[in-house]
Design a protein around this motif. Structure first.
Motif, PDB file in Angstrom:
ATOM      1  N   GLU A  46     -20.208  20.906 -35.071  1.00 50.92           N
ATOM      2  CA  GLU A  46     -21.035  22.103 -34.853  1.00 50.92           C
ATOM      3  C   GLU A  46     -20.449  23.000 -33.763  1.00 50.92           C
ATOM      4  O   GLU A  46     -20.985  24.069 -33.481  1.00 50.92           O
ATOM      5  CB  GLU A  46     -22.451  21.699 -34.463  1.00 50.92           C
ATOM      6  CG  GLU A  46     -23.206  20.918 -35.518  1.00 50.92           C
ATOM      7  CD  GLU A  46     -23.483  21.745 -36.770  1.00 50.92           C
ATOM      8  OE1 GLU A  46     -23.614  22.985 -36.632  1.00 50.92           O
ATOM      9  OE2 GLU A  46     -23.551  21.167 -37.869  1.00 50.92           O
ATOM     10  N   GLY A  47     -19.352  22.547 -33.129  1.00 50.33           N
ATOM     11  CA  GLY A  47     -18.712  23.335 -32.085  1.00 50.33           C
ATOM     12  C   GLY A  47     -19.400  23.243 -30.734  1.00 50.33           C
ATOM     13  O   GLY A  47     -19.104  24.052 -29.845  1.00 50.33           O
ATOM     14  N   LEU A  48     -20.302  22.271 -30.546  1.00 50.42           N
ATOM     15  CA  LEU A  48     -21.070  22.198 -29.297  1.00 50.42           C
ATOM     16  C   LEU A  48     -20.398  21.305 -28.249  1.00 50.42           C
ATOM     17  O   LEU A  48     -20.697  21.433 -27.061  1.00 50.42           O
ATOM     18  CB  LEU A  48     -22.478  21.674 -29.590  1.00 50.42           C
ATOM     19  CG  LEU A  48     -23.290  22.522 -30.588  1.00 50.42           C
ATOM     20  CD1 LEU A  48     -24.662  21.907 -30.809  1.00 50.42           C
ATOM     21  CD2 LEU A  48     -23.408  23.958 -30.097  1.00 50.42           C
ATOM     22  N   VAL A  49     -19.518  20.391 -28.658  1.00 51.59           N
ATOM     23  CA  VAL A  49     -18.778  19.563 -27.706  1.00 51.59           C
ATOM     24  C   VAL A  49     -17.327  19.448 -28.181  1.00 51.59           C
ATOM     25  O   VAL A  49     -17.021  19.683 -29.360  1.00 51.59           O
ATOM     26  CB  VAL A  49     -19.371  18.136 -27.556  1.00 51.59           C
ATOM     27  CG1 VAL A  49     -20.813  18.178 -27.080  1.00 51.59           C
ATOM     28  CG2 VAL A  49     -19.226  17.337 -28.841  1.00 51.59           C
ATOM     29  N   ALA A  50     -16.476  19.093 -27.241  1.00 48.43           N
ATOM     30  CA  ALA A  50     -15.080  18.756 -27.566  1.00 48.43           C
ATOM     31  C   ALA A  50     -14.894  17.260 -27.336  1.00 48.43           C
ATOM     32  O   ALA A  50     -15.411  16.704 -26.365  1.00 48.43           O
ATOM     33  CB  ALA A  50     -14.122  19.556 -26.690  1.00 48.43           C
ATOM     34  N   VAL A  51     -14.186  16.605 -28.244  1.00 49.58           N
ATOM     35  CA  VAL A  51     -13.946  15.167 -28.149  1.00 49.58           C
ATOM     36  C   VAL A  51     -12.454  14.938 -27.947  1.00 49.58           C
ATOM     37  O   VAL A  51     -11.633  15.341 -28.780  1.00 49.58           O
ATOM     38  CB  VAL A  51     -14.424  14.423 -29.410  1.00 49.58           C
ATOM     39  CG1 VAL A  51     -14.135  12.931 -29.296  1.00 49.58           C
ATOM     40  CG2 VAL A  51     -15.910  14.667 -29.646  1.00 49.58           C
ATOM     41  N   GLY A  52     -12.103  14.323 -26.814  1.00 48.37           N
ATOM     42  CA  GLY A  52     -10.708  13.991 -26.533  1.00 48.37           C
ATOM     43  C   GLY A  52     -10.453  12.513 -26.758  1.00 48.37           C
ATOM     44  O   GLY A  52     -11.377  11.696 -26.686  1.00 48.37           O
ATOM     45  N   GLU A  53      -9.203  12.153 -27.033  1.00 51.01           N
ATOM     46  CA  GLU A  53      -8.847  10.756 -27.290  1.00 51.01           C
ATOM     47  C   GLU A  53      -7.573  10.392 -26.528  1.00 51.01           C
ATOM     48  O   GLU A  53      -6.664  11.212 -26.378  1.00 51.01           O
ATOM     49  CB  GLU A  53      -8.624  10.504 -28.781  1.00 51.01           C
ATOM     50  CG  GLU A  53      -9.853  10.621 -29.638  1.00 51.01           C
ATOM     51  CD  GLU A  53      -9.588  10.248 -31.094  1.00 51.01           C
ATOM     52  OE1 GLU A  53      -8.401   9.992 -31.410  1.00 51.01           O
ATOM     53  OE2 GLU A  53     -10.530  10.203 -31.891  1.00 51.01           O
ATOM     54  N   ARG A  54      -7.530   9.167 -26.042  1.00 51.09           N
ATOM     55  CA  ARG A  54      -6.305   8.613 -25.463  1.00 51.09           C
ATOM     56  C   ARG A  54      -6.268   7.123 -25.801  1.00 51.09           C
ATOM     57  O   ARG A  54      -7.312   6.522 -26.070  1.00 51.09           O
ATOM     58  CB  ARG A  54      -6.242   8.821 -23.950  1.00 51.09           C
ATOM     59  CG  ARG A  54      -7.189   7.956 -23.145  1.00 51.09           C
ATOM     60  CD  ARG A  54      -6.974   8.114 -21.635  1.00 51.09           C
ATOM     61  NE  ARG A  54      -7.731   7.144 -20.871  1.00 51.09           N
ATOM     62  CZ  ARG A  54      -8.988   7.290 -20.486  1.00 51.09           C
ATOM     63  NH1 ARG A  54      -9.650   8.410 -20.780  1.00 51.09           N
ATOM     64  NH2 ARG A  54      -9.590   6.332 -19.793  1.00 51.09           N
ATOM     65  N   VAL A  55      -5.089   6.563 -25.823  1.00 51.76           N
ATOM     66  CA  VAL A  55      -4.920   5.140 -26.119  1.00 51.76           C
ATOM     67  C   VAL A  55      -4.591   4.412 -24.836  1.00 51.76           C
ATOM     68  O   VAL A  55      -3.597   4.728 -24.168  1.00 51.76           O
ATOM     69  CB  VAL A  55      -3.813   4.911 -27.167  1.00 51.76           C
ATOM     70  CG1 VAL A  55      -3.592   3.424 -27.394  1.00 51.76           C
ATOM     71  CG2 VAL A  55      -4.171   5.606 -28.476  1.00 51.76           C
ATOM     72  N   ASP A  56      -5.425   3.459 -24.465  1.00 47.02           N
ATOM     73  CA  ASP A  56      -5.197   2.638 -23.284  1.00 47.02           C
ATOM     74  C   ASP A  56      -4.678   1.274 -23.712  1.00 47.02           C
ATOM     75  O   ASP A  56      -5.204   0.670 -24.658  1.00 47.02           O
ATOM     76  CB  ASP A  56      -6.495   2.448 -22.485  1.00 47.02           C
ATOM     77  CG  ASP A  56      -6.821   3.673 -21.642  1.00 47.02           C
ATOM     78  OD1 ASP A  56      -5.983   4.600 -21.609  1.00 47.02           O
ATOM     79  OD2 ASP A  56      -7.902   3.696 -21.024  1.00 47.02           O
ATOM     80  N   GLU A  57      -3.651   0.793 -23.028  1.00 50.91           N
ATOM     81  CA  GLU A  57      -3.105  -0.531 -23.301  1.00 50.91           C
ATOM     82  C   GLU A  57      -3.399  -1.438 -22.117  1.00 50.91           C
ATOM     83  O   GLU A  57      -3.123  -1.079 -20.974  1.00 50.91           O
ATOM     84  CB  GLU A  57      -1.597  -0.462 -23.535  1.00 50.91           C
ATOM     85  CG  GLU A  57      -0.979  -1.782 -23.983  1.00 50.91           C
ATOM     86  CD  GLU A  57       0.505  -1.677 -24.273  1.00 50.91           C
ATOM     87  OE1 GLU A  57       1.275  -1.595 -23.297  1.00 50.91           O
ATOM     88  OE2 GLU A  57       0.885  -1.671 -25.455  1.00 50.91           O
TER      89      GLU A  57
END
Length: 500
Positions: A46-57
């Protein structure tokens, strides 16, 4: 704006300036992480939030890693012991190993890593220590200490090496964070109302009229979901069952018998001389158990006579040592032809009125060098046909019919020598991926020196085919170790199919 309750809770907990992880938002909203994740993706659409991703090892010590952290890596202990005992001179291997307190597999581990780390040289049964090496600065030992203290190790190659040694477990996970967009901030300022959310239209909602006031959840078919790997029949098990079906359909009966057997059944009955290189302790797996007491006396005498004097007027035996004690000694069978000897002798109560057809698909054990087509244990497709006036063409035709059932139309035959068959030949098939010709079996007509002591008066054609190599031809596996063993490719096994 009306939104589902979970989405409203997430909007109110999220920040436009600080990214918050799914775990943080789950704690603040008292919602399950999977609920927060689903709400975050819906709000992102809906454009109301941004979702970021990262990979943790993350890396954690295994039990073996913890043991070596406390006692010292085997190669470090070996270096210290060799340096102290030799004072610059080479030290006998046994002395250095004993001084280092190494036991069992630790010895092989120490030797495998000793030269790699520049700690010294192992040569001609002696260990020399490099005086310039400093085991106190060993990076692998330092990494184990750091992980035990909860510190991070940033050297990916070092972590991979520790994982390959079984000293650490590496785990990767995706961490998602949520940030309010400008539209999300605007929506909050204008006011967001929570609506009851349902996932299905029920008769109660229809009759009460409440369906008009609820928010129906949307199904996000693109949302991440955990992979679920269910049970799967091993490709070799499937291939084994398929082989059995084919051979039973061709009129064969199945044989069964012991994996550990007397050398008499494994080799002596096959006219294999007792001083043959394949029967030394280097190639056979001998077992330290009492010898077999129950062998058919008459057959033992006839087999010994064949070895010493041969069979028939023109026969000529080996004139080599023959020991009944050796014949009674127990070993793991190097081929399942031991079953054929038991059945053809009548010892296994088989029907021996020709014509007869028998087979087995069972394990055999050999002290081979491991490579792409050899393992220490493997499955052998054993078979024999007993009838009058058999020829090599009958044997070749049997193979052509058998392999045709698996979609293999071209089999090549190469003359070969076996002590127990004459004529003999090997079978070869073309690998579908590499184009390489690989040996898939051995076969021939049993010699008189094999049949006469058993009391067989007609022809017997026999073979031993490799189940794993048949699987390689049908599945495209390029290495037998992809099929079973410690290096098996689990992803390949999950997707491989027995298609014929």
């Amino acid at each position: 704006m009306r939104l589902p309750q979970a989405q409203v809770a997430l909007l109110e907990a999220a920040s436009a300036t600080d990214a918050k992880t799914i775990e943080q938002l789950a704690d603040e909203t008292d919602l399950k992480p999977e609920t927060v994740t689903r709400a975050a993706f819906d709000l992102r659409d809906e454009g109301l939030v941004a979702v970021g991703e990262r990979v943790d090892e993350s890396a954690t010590l295994t039990d073996e890693g913890e043991t070596y952290r406390e006692a010292g890596l085997p190669e470090v202990r070996l270096h210290r012991a060799a340096r102290e005992a030799g004072e610059g001179d080479p030290v006998p291997m046994g002395e250095a190993v004993g001084a280092a307190g190494l036991e069992g597999p630790e010895v092989d581990i120490a030797l495998a890593n000793y030269a790699r780390k520049g700690y010294g040289v192992v040569d001609a049964g002696e260990v020399s220590a490099n005086g310039d090496a400093d085991p106190d600065t060993d990076p692998e030992a330092a990494a184990l200490d750091a992980l035990a203290e909860g510190e991070s190790v940033d050297d990916a190659d070092l972590l991979d090496r520790l994982e390959s040694r079984g000293l650490v477990d590496l785990d990767e996970r995706t961490v998602r964070s949520v940030t309010l967009t400008d539209d999300g901030v605007t929506a909050l300022m204008e006011g967001v109302e929570a609506a009851e959310t349902v996932d299905r239209l029920t008769p109660d909602l229809l009759t009460s009229g409440d369906w008009a006031d609820v928010e129906f959840a949307e199904y996000n078919v693109e949302a991440d979901a955990p992979a679920v790997e269910g049970g799967h029949e091993h490709v070799l098990r499937g291939m084994s069952e398929r082989v059995k079906d084919v051979l039973v359909g061709m009129g064969f009966q199945e044989m069964d018998g012991p994996h550990a057997d007397a050398d008499f059944w494994i080799n002596d009955c096959l006219f294999m001389p007792q001083d043959h290189p394949a029967r030394t302790h280097w190639d056979r797996f001998a077992l330290d158990v009492p010898p077999v007491a129950d062998l058919p006396d008459g057959l033992v005498g006839r087999v010994e006579a064949a070895h010493r004097d041969g069979v028939g007027e023109d026969g000529d035996g080996y004139h080599s040592p023959w020991s009944e004690d050796f014949a009674r000694a127990i070993a793991l069978r190097g081929h399942t032809t031991s079953l054929s000897m038991r059945y053809l002798s009548g010892y296994a109560d088989a029907d021996l009125e020709p014509p007869q057809r028998y087979f087995s698909v069972q394990k055999a054990y050999r002290n081979d060098t491991l490579d792409a087509t050899h393992l220490l244990e493997f499955y052998q497709i054993e078979g024999w046909v007993m009838a009058e006036d058999l020829s090599v063409r009958d044997l070749m035709g049997t193979f052509e019919e058998f392999y045709r059932q698996f979609g293999i139309e071209e089999i090549r035959f190469k003359p070969h020598y076996n002590p127990y068959t004459e004529p003999s030949f090997e079978l070869f098939g073309e690998h579908p991926e590499t184009g390489e010709e690989i040996e898939i079996g051995n076969s021939g007509m049993f010699r008189d020196e094999v049949l006469e002591p058993l009391g067989i008066e007609c022809d017997v054609m026999a073979w031993g085919l490799a189940l794993e190599r048949l699987a390689m031809l049908t599945t495209g596996a390029e290495d037998i170790r992809d099929l079973h063993g410690t290096l098996a490719d689990l992803e390949f096994l999950r997707n491989a199919e027995v298609t014929y």
